[in-house]
Design an enzyme around this catalytic site. Structure first.
Site, PDB file in Angstrom:
ATOM      1  N   ARG A 106      -3.160  -7.537   1.689  1.00 27.67           N
ATOM      2  CA  ARG A 106      -4.301  -6.610   1.813  1.00 27.67           C
ATOM      3  C   ARG A 106      -5.440  -7.153   0.971  1.00 27.67           C
ATOM      4  NH1 ARG A 106      -5.029  -0.131   1.036  1.00 27.67           N
ATOM      5  NH2 ARG A 106      -4.134  -0.291   3.113  1.00 27.67           N
ATOM      6  N   HIS A 133      -7.242  -3.295  10.538  1.00 29.34           N
ATOM      7  CA  HIS A 133      -6.118  -2.615   9.860  1.00 29.34           C
ATOM      8  C   HIS A 133      -4.995  -2.417  10.897  1.00 29.34           C
ATOM      9  CE1 HIS A 133      -3.973  -0.504   6.936  1.00 29.34           C
ATOM     10  NE2 HIS A 133      -4.694   0.589   6.781  1.00 29.34           N
ATOM     11  N   GLN A 136      -1.950   0.067  10.575  1.00 23.62           N
ATOM     12  CA  GLN A 136      -2.405   1.457  10.762  1.00 23.62           C
ATOM     13  C   GLN A 136      -2.457   1.799  12.253  1.00 23.62           C
ATOM     14  OE1 GLN A 136      -3.576   3.799   8.167  1.00 23.62           O
ATOM     15  NE2 GLN A 136      -3.337   5.166   9.895  1.00 23.62           N
ATOM     16  N   ASP A 229     -12.795   8.366   9.305  1.00 21.85           N
ATOM     17  CA  ASP A 229     -12.369   7.603   8.123  1.00 21.85           C
ATOM     18  C   ASP A 229     -13.434   7.822   7.051  1.00 21.85           C
ATOM     19  OD1 ASP A 229     -11.252   5.692   6.394  1.00 21.85           O
ATOM     20  OD2 ASP A 229     -12.094   3.980   7.477  1.00 21.85           O
ATOM     21  N   CYS A 270      -6.895   7.975   8.861  1.00 21.13           N
ATOM     22  CA  CYS A 270      -5.944   7.037   8.248  1.00 21.13           C
ATOM     23  C   CYS A 270      -5.591   7.425   6.823  1.00 21.13           C
ATOM     24  CB  CYS A 270      -6.523   5.628   8.286  1.00 21.13           C
ATOM     25  SG  CYS A 270      -8.158   5.517   7.521  1.00 21.13           S
ATOM     26  N   ARG A 315       3.422   5.348   9.254  1.00 18.94           N
ATOM     27  CA  ARG A 315       3.125   4.033   8.687  1.00 18.94           C
ATOM     28  C   ARG A 315       4.430   3.312   8.344  1.00 18.94           C
ATOM     29  NH1 ARG A 315      -1.458   2.856   6.274  1.00 18.94           N
ATOM     30  NH2 ARG A 315      -0.733   0.768   6.758  1.00 18.94           N
TER      31      ARG A 315
HETATM   32  N1  NVA Z   1     -12.034   1.992   5.818  1.00 17.31           N
HETATM   33  C1  NVA Z   1     -11.132   2.285   4.742  1.00 17.31           C
HETATM   34  C2  NVA Z   1      -9.725   2.380   5.258  1.00 17.31           C
HETATM   35  C3  NVA Z   1      -8.703   2.792   4.219  1.00 17.31           C
HETATM   36  C4  NVA Z   1      -7.313   2.867   4.754  1.00 17.31           C
HETATM   37  C5  NVA Z   1     -11.248   1.211   3.684  1.00 17.31           C
HETATM   38  O1  NVA Z   1     -11.290   0.032   4.029  1.00 17.31           O
HETATM   39  O2  NVA Z   1     -11.334   1.568   2.500  1.00 17.31           O
HETATM   40  N1   CP Z   2      -4.245   4.391   5.363  1.00 12.59           N
HETATM   41  C1   CP Z   2      -4.034   3.487   4.389  1.00 12.59           C
HETATM   42  O1   CP Z   2      -4.040   2.275   4.599  1.00 12.59           O
HETATM   43  O2   CP Z   2      -3.803   4.038   3.177  1.00 12.59           O
HETATM   44  P1   CP Z   2      -3.644   3.244   1.789  1.00 12.59           P
HETATM   45  O3   CP Z   2      -5.005   2.696   1.444  1.00 12.59           O
HETATM   46  O4   CP Z   2      -3.178   4.293   0.816  1.00 12.59           O
HETATM   47  O5   CP Z   2      -2.648   2.149   1.968  1.00 12.59           O
END
Ligand code: NVA
Ligand code: CP
Length: 327
Positions: A106, A133, A136, A229, A270, A315
């Protein structure tokens, strides 16, 4: 279907049949977990989880899924490794490939996870980048399929910043599965034009469609899923909050939006979500801008139409399927 040795970097790399295979496998693994039937077929293997951004769901899903499958995990936190600072992605990939059977990453640019995969001799799984993602997406598709019984023809509307990982990924997922995707937001927040074109070509093959509209009544009228989101994603500077709140507030998911979508529509997110003042950032924004909630109202978030916690649980089952299929 044989996905052994494959990376899982973005849904664009997979056929609808392969995605359905992963969803079916996830459903089977979920059923077994509920019945207490162990599936520890990957005993003796080890995976490494690299997180250059924070996480609750993705990290926990990988750890629990790996443990259920009989594997060991090593977690590298955003500060605790040499990656990028003292050691290149290419070197990291080759070092970790020698010790582990799979690598989760990540972080920031999609190019980083793609490079990691290029130099790694074991499968690499994308746990979120700025652009995509994909794990997800599997959880979201499974949740939608559980709700409606099918995917093809489902109408999904995404409200908010559709240019980032979630907007992009949902557009790709819908195109792949023959679903109707709408980005309902101001033009500035529409997804990347080249990706829109690519998804329209895919949708032409699968029976799906892609619509971009700033019109809320039209964009959310009679749809099956309303999705949103956060307005500011991880890694973005604090300075953008004021602008985002000003520009995206009209696209907040409210009870009126859900009424327009219809009684059978579900709400998805998400997570994490800013639906009240009970978080540090939520409270700060409340103080600065006099708001109580951001991308979704607390009433919608807590309503009977909300599927956010089922989605979060999925998930784990879907990430388990990805690891089981590719290792
Ligand atoms: N768009 C958000 C998704 C988090 C799961 C981010 O990248 O922070
Ligand atoms: N939805 C998601 O990816 O959550 P986290 O950032 O907690 O992993």
């Amino acid at each position: 279907m044989d996905l052994k040795g494959r990376d899982f970097l973005k849904l664009l790399d997979f056929t609808p049949e392969e995605i359905n295979y992963l969803l079916d496998l996830a459903a089977q693994l979920k059923d077994k977990k509920k019945k207490g039937i162990p599936v520890d077929t990957l005993k003796g293997k080890n995976v490494v989880l690299i997180f250059e951004k924070t996480s609750t769901r993705t990290r926990c899903a990988f750890e629990v899924a790996a443990h259920d499958l009989g594997m060991g995990t090593t977690y590298l936190d955003p500060a605790g490794s040499q990656i990028g600072k003292k050691e290149s992605i290419a070197d990291t990939a080759r070092v970790l490939s020698g010790m582990f059977d799979g690598i989760e990453y990540r972080g920031f640019g999609q190019d980083i996870v793609e490079e990691l995969a290029r130099y790694s001799s074991v499968p690499v799984w994308n746990g979120l980048t700025n652009e995509f993602h994909p794990t997800q997406m599997l959880a979201d598709l499974l949740t939608i399929r559980e709700q409606f019984g099918y995917l093809k023809g489902i109408r999904l509307t995404y409200m908010g910043d559709a240019r980032y990982n979630m907007g992009n990924s949902l557009m790709v997922a819908c195109a792949k599965m023959g679903m109707h995707f709408t980005a309902c937001t101001t033009e500035k927040y529409f997804p990347d034009r080249a990706l829109v074109e690519q998804c329209r070509e895919i949708a032409a093959q699968t029976g799906g469609s892609i619509v971009l509209t700033p019109d809320i009544r039209e964009g959310t009228g009679n749809v099956d899923v309303v999705y949103t989101d956060v307005w500011v994603s991880m890694g973005e500077p604090d300075e953008v909050w004021a602008e985002r709140i000003r520009e995206l507030s009209p696209y907040q998911v409210t009870e009126e939006v859900m009424r327009n979508a219809g009684e059978k529509a579900i709400f998805m997110h998400c997570l994490p979500a800013f639906h009240d003042l009970k978080t540090k950032i939520g409270a700060q924004m409340g103080e600065r801008f006099g708001i109580r909630e951001m991308e979704v109202t607390d009433r919608v978030f807590e309503s009977a139409q909300s599927r956010v916690f089922e989605e979060a649980e999925n998930r784990m089952h879907t990430i388990k399927a990805v690891m089981a299929a590719t290792l």
